[in-house]
Design an enzyme around this catalytic site. Sequence first.
Site, PDB file in Angstrom:
ATOM      1  N   ASP A 145       1.227  -0.543   0.262  1.00  8.51           N
ATOM      2  CA  ASP A 145       0.266   0.152   0.178  1.00  8.51           C
ATOM      3  C   ASP A 145       0.823   1.038   0.236  1.00  8.51           C
ATOM      4  O   ASP A 145       2.082   1.384   1.362  1.00  8.51           O
ATOM      5  CB  ASP A 145      -0.954  -0.072   1.538  1.00  8.51           C
ATOM      6  CG  ASP A 145      -1.557   1.263   1.630  1.00  8.51           C
ATOM      7  OD1 ASP A 145      -2.914   1.229   1.077  1.00  8.51           O
ATOM      8  OD2 ASP A 145      -1.486   2.541   1.769  1.00  8.51           O
ATOM      9  N   TYR A 164       3.192   9.572  -0.823  1.00 10.90           N
ATOM     10  CA  TYR A 164       3.646   9.339   0.710  1.00 10.90           C
ATOM     11  C   TYR A 164       5.399   9.694  -0.380  1.00 10.90           C
ATOM     12  O   TYR A 164       6.657   9.299   0.278  1.00 10.90           O
ATOM     13  CB  TYR A 164       4.229   8.208   0.358  1.00 10.90           C
ATOM     14  CG  TYR A 164       2.441   7.282   0.899  1.00 10.90           C
ATOM     15  CD1 TYR A 164       1.623   8.224   1.800  1.00 10.90           C
ATOM     16  CD2 TYR A 164       2.169   5.693   1.497  1.00 10.90           C
ATOM     17  CE1 TYR A 164       0.774   8.263   2.674  1.00 10.90           C
ATOM     18  CE2 TYR A 164       0.961   5.516   1.822  1.00 10.90           C
ATOM     19  CZ  TYR A 164       0.780   6.481   2.714  1.00 10.90           C
ATOM     20  OH  TYR A 164      -0.830   6.245   3.573  1.00 10.90           O
ATOM     21  N   LYS A 222      -2.798   5.787  -4.592  1.00  9.98           N
ATOM     22  CA  LYS A 222      -3.822   7.083  -3.990  1.00  9.98           C
ATOM     23  C   LYS A 222      -3.777   8.131  -4.738  1.00  9.98           C
ATOM     24  O   LYS A 222      -2.309   8.846  -4.767  1.00  9.98           O
ATOM     25  CB  LYS A 222      -4.458   6.443  -2.443  1.00  9.98           C
ATOM     26  CG  LYS A 222      -4.160   5.857  -1.748  1.00  9.98           C
ATOM     27  CD  LYS A 222      -4.136   6.061  -0.197  1.00  9.98           C
ATOM     28  CE  LYS A 222      -3.713   4.315   0.592  1.00  9.98           C
ATOM     29  NZ  LYS A 222      -2.197   4.594   0.821  1.00  9.98           N
ATOM     30  N   HIS A 279      -7.525   9.463  -1.758  1.00  8.52           N
ATOM     31  CA  HIS A 279      -6.855   9.565  -0.783  1.00  8.52           C
ATOM     32  C   HIS A 279      -8.051   9.682   0.678  1.00  8.52           C
ATOM     33  O   HIS A 279      -8.378   9.760   1.949  1.00  8.52           O
ATOM     34  CB  HIS A 279      -5.122  10.153  -0.598  1.00  8.52           C
ATOM     35  CG  HIS A 279      -4.425   9.513   0.587  1.00  8.52           C
ATOM     36  ND1 HIS A 279      -3.522   9.550  -0.396  1.00  8.52           N
ATOM     37  CD2 HIS A 279      -4.512   8.821   1.254  1.00  8.52           C
ATOM     38  CE1 HIS A 279      -2.446   9.178   1.009  1.00  8.52           C
ATOM     39  NE2 HIS A 279      -3.621   8.328   2.245  1.00  8.52           N
TER      40      HIS A 279
HETATM   41  P1  NDP Z   1       0.890   1.487  12.196  1.00  8.89           P
HETATM   42  O1  NDP Z   1      -0.214   1.834  13.115  1.00  8.89           O
HETATM   43  O2  NDP Z   1       0.787   0.456  11.073  1.00  8.89           O
HETATM   44  O3  NDP Z   1       2.433   1.868  12.848  1.00  8.89           O
HETATM   45  C1  NDP Z   1       3.489   1.899  11.757  1.00  8.89           C
HETATM   46  C2  NDP Z   1       4.208   1.603  13.096  1.00  8.89           C
HETATM   47  O4  NDP Z   1       4.291   1.314  14.268  1.00  8.89           O
HETATM   48  C3  NDP Z   1       6.045   2.591  12.843  1.00  8.89           C
HETATM   49  O5  NDP Z   1       6.244   3.558  13.584  1.00  8.89           O
HETATM   50  C4  NDP Z   1       6.501   0.574  12.339  1.00  8.89           C
HETATM   51  O6  NDP Z   1       7.769   0.632  12.962  1.00  8.89           O
HETATM   52  C5  NDP Z   1       5.740   0.283  14.568  1.00  8.89           C
HETATM   53  N1  NDP Z   1       5.268  -1.077  13.940  1.00  8.89           N
HETATM   54  C6  NDP Z   1       5.668  -2.060  13.381  1.00  8.89           C
HETATM   55  N2  NDP Z   1       5.140  -3.498  13.597  1.00  8.89           N
HETATM   56  C7  NDP Z   1       5.646  -2.783  15.001  1.00  8.89           C
HETATM   57  C8  NDP Z   1       5.857  -4.577  16.030  1.00  8.89           C
HETATM   58  N3  NDP Z   1       5.886  -5.510  15.373  1.00  8.89           N
HETATM   59  N4  NDP Z   1       6.008  -4.190  17.331  1.00  8.89           N
HETATM   60  C9  NDP Z   1       6.472  -2.795  16.981  1.00  8.89           C
HETATM   61  N5  NDP Z   1       5.979  -1.858  16.546  1.00  8.89           N
HETATM   62  C10 NDP Z   1       5.358  -1.932  15.130  1.00  8.89           C
HETATM   63  O7  NDP Z   1       1.171   3.014  11.044  1.00  8.89           O
HETATM   64  P2  NDP Z   1       0.405   3.728   9.682  1.00  8.89           P
HETATM   65  O8  NDP Z   1       0.590   5.114   9.722  1.00  8.89           O
HETATM   66  O9  NDP Z   1       2.052   3.367   8.471  1.00  8.89           O
HETATM   67  O10 NDP Z   1       0.010   2.845   8.957  1.00  8.89           O
HETATM   68  C11 NDP Z   1       0.262   1.569   8.126  1.00  8.89           C
HETATM   69  C12 NDP Z   1      -0.555   1.882   6.592  1.00  8.89           C
HETATM   70  O11 NDP Z   1      -1.935   2.663   6.113  1.00  8.89           O
HETATM   71  C13 NDP Z   1       0.289   3.290   6.005  1.00  8.89           C
HETATM   72  O12 NDP Z   1       2.010   2.912   5.990  1.00  8.89           O
HETATM   73  C14 NDP Z   1      -0.461   3.347   5.138  1.00  8.89           C
HETATM   74  O13 NDP Z   1       0.145   2.151   3.984  1.00  8.89           O
HETATM   75  C15 NDP Z   1      -1.478   3.192   5.260  1.00  8.89           C
HETATM   76  N6  NDP Z   1      -1.772   4.268   6.007  1.00  8.89           N
HETATM   77  C16 NDP Z   1      -3.154   4.906   4.694  1.00  8.89           C
HETATM   78  C17 NDP Z   1      -3.837   6.364   5.567  1.00  8.89           C
HETATM   79  C18 NDP Z   1      -4.655   7.207   4.376  1.00  8.89           C
HETATM   80  O14 NDP Z   1      -5.352   7.937   4.744  1.00  8.89           O
HETATM   81  N7  NDP Z   1      -5.399   5.874   3.195  1.00  8.89           N
HETATM   82  C19 NDP Z   1      -3.159   7.492   6.486  1.00  8.89           C
HETATM   83  C20 NDP Z   1      -2.284   6.341   7.549  1.00  8.89           C
HETATM   84  C21 NDP Z   1      -1.612   5.223   7.144  1.00  8.89           C
HETATM   85  P3  NDP Z   1       9.272   0.694  12.382  1.00  8.89           P
HETATM   86  O15 NDP Z   1       9.325   0.471  10.891  1.00  8.89           O
HETATM   87  O16 NDP Z   1      10.160   1.421  13.001  1.00  8.89           O
HETATM   88  O17 NDP Z   1       8.717  -1.327  12.425  1.00  8.89           O
END
Ligand code: NDP
Length: 280
Positions: free
Chosen positions: A49, A54, A83, A116
């Site tokens: 995604d 981004y 998006k 988006h």
């Molecule tokens: P998430 O809820 O997926 O959290 C991501 C964070 O959690 C990062 O800091 C990551 O750090 C950490 N993390 C991931 N896995 C673990 C784990 N197992 N244990 C501890 N920490 C963990 O947040 P996102 O906001 O990134 O949401 C996911 C996806 O949703 C986005 O990447 C995007 O593709 C989408 N999105 C879409 C939006 C929209 O408006 N349509 C808005 C926001 C997000 P690290 O990388 O260091 O592991």
Amino acid sequence: MTNNLQAATTLSNGVKKPWFGLGVFKVEEGPELVNAVKFAIKQGYRSIDTAAIYGNEEGVGQAIREAMTEYGIKREELFITSKVWNADLGYESTIAAYETSLAKLGLDYLDLFLIHWPVEGKYKDAWRALETLYTAGRVRAIGVSNFQVHHLEDVMKDSVIKPMVNQVEYHPRLTQQEVKAFCDKNGIQFEAWSPLMQGQLFDNPLLHDMAAKYNKTTAQIILRWDLQNGVVTIPKSTKEHRIIENADLFDFELTKADMEQINSLNQNHRVGPDPDNFDF
Ligand code: NDP
């Protein structure tokens, strides 16, 4: 249903979308991005995604190409989502934005293209553009993101094609019951963004205790809860051990009582913007 990493939901048009995938929000172009996407695909992830905003579609595309060559994976085995950003909403501009995303990704089609954010006065023209792209066979599925019930109703009343997906913020502190019920009723696949609440749920005592009980991590409890609720989920990580951890969800099942306990954590609390009140 969701018994392995490649298990997929069937969208209203028959296209299959994996229940589980990798998000790449806030991951900049460069080796960390390319390695994460490639590693995920190597581990069995099939859904990625991204979004124009981004600023990482080129790296995602590079990772996809390298993964296909190095791991012998075919394009049709992957499910790639992007998006259209708010500044590009409009009929012609959304079509142009699709072409730009494809060019950056180096792909000749996307599996899913989403609006988006529901920018007032603009999202309906954008939706007509998505319908045109879909009808012309340029994209396998089309949908929206951050749409509330009234946005969905507004789009659906004048459109030929219903959104196939609505991707919204969803985690145990924000269960979006009204939007989810509407999507479920109308055959719109509900998809979670920030499923891990961007890391803000890991010290929650209930989830912590449940993780110990199932001998899993808190992240795994939350992501399994998504799947058992019929919600597509796309956690982001660039760390190899977490990319593995987050996908290791298919050897346990939360009981109904535990599902309900997690549901009860809801506080309608957002970490991202409110779709009814944003200014970008
Ligand atoms: P998430 O809820 O997926 O959290 C991501 C964070 O959690 C990062 O800091 C990551 O750090 C950490 N993390 C991931 N896995 C673990 C784990 N197992 N244990 C501890 N920490 C963990 O947040 P996102 O906001 O990134 O949401 C996911 C996806 O949703 C986005 O990447 C995007 O593709 C989408 N999105 C879409 C939006 C929209 O408006 N349509 C808005 C926001 C997000 P690290 O990388 O260091 O592991």
